[in-house]
Design a protein around this motif. Structure first.
Motif, short mmCIF file in Angstrom:
data_model
loop_
_atom_site.label_atom_id
_atom_site.label_comp_id
_atom_site.label_asym_id
_atom_site.label_seq_id
_atom_site.Cartn_x
_atom_site.Cartn_y
_atom_site.Cartn_z
N LYS A 111 4.77 0.34 2.23
CA LYS A 111 3.53 -0.06 1.57
C LYS A 111 2.47 -0.46 2.60
O LYS A 111 1.30 -0.10 2.49
N ILE A 112 2.89 -1.18 3.64
CA ILE A 112 1.97 -1.59 4.70
C ILE A 112 1.44 -0.36 5.44
O ILE A 112 0.25 -0.27 5.74
N VAL B 49 1.18 2.68 4.27
CA VAL B 49 0.27 3.40 3.37
C VAL B 49 -1.09 2.70 3.38
O VAL B 49 -2.14 3.35 3.50
N LYS B 50 -1.08 1.39 3.27
CA LYS B 50 -2.33 0.62 3.26
C LYS B 50 -3.11 0.82 4.56
O LYS B 50 -4.34 0.87 4.57
N ALA B 51 -2.39 0.99 5.67
CA ALA B 51 -3.03 1.21 6.97
C ALA B 51 -3.50 2.65 7.15
O ALA B 51 -4.18 2.96 8.12
N ARG C 67 1.34 8.40 0.07
CA ARG C 67 2.35 8.16 -0.95
C ARG C 67 2.05 9.03 -2.16
O ARG C 67 0.92 9.06 -2.64
#
Length: 74
Positions: free
Chosen positions: A31-32, A34-36, A41
């Motif tokens: 998740k981290i 993907v956020k970066a 995803r």
């Protein structure tokens, strides 16, 4: 591991055994990433599939030269 997989993608279930980590731990780190913007995803049914964003990986290779895990596989 994601980049070098046969289809260039992986789900959490593909990563738990090789990394010897729990599904929640791997999901949290993915998740981290993907956020970066390092991973993309895609939700398919109950599973989420992750793939590397090629442009971001090249940026990381330029910024962090040396580590084998960041170098292209020949």
């Amino acid at each position: 591991m994601i980049e070098s997989s046969p289809k260039g993608e992986a789900c959490v279930c593909d990563l738990t055994a090789p990394l010897d980590l729990s599904q929640p731990t791997i999901s949290h780190h993915l998740k981290i990433l993907v956020k970066a913007g390092i991973l993309a995803r895609e939700k398919r049914g109950l599973w989420a599939w992750y793939s590397v964003v090629p442009e971001q990986l090249e940026t990381l290779r330029r910024l962090l030269p040396g580590p084998a895990f960041l170098q292209p596989i020949s």
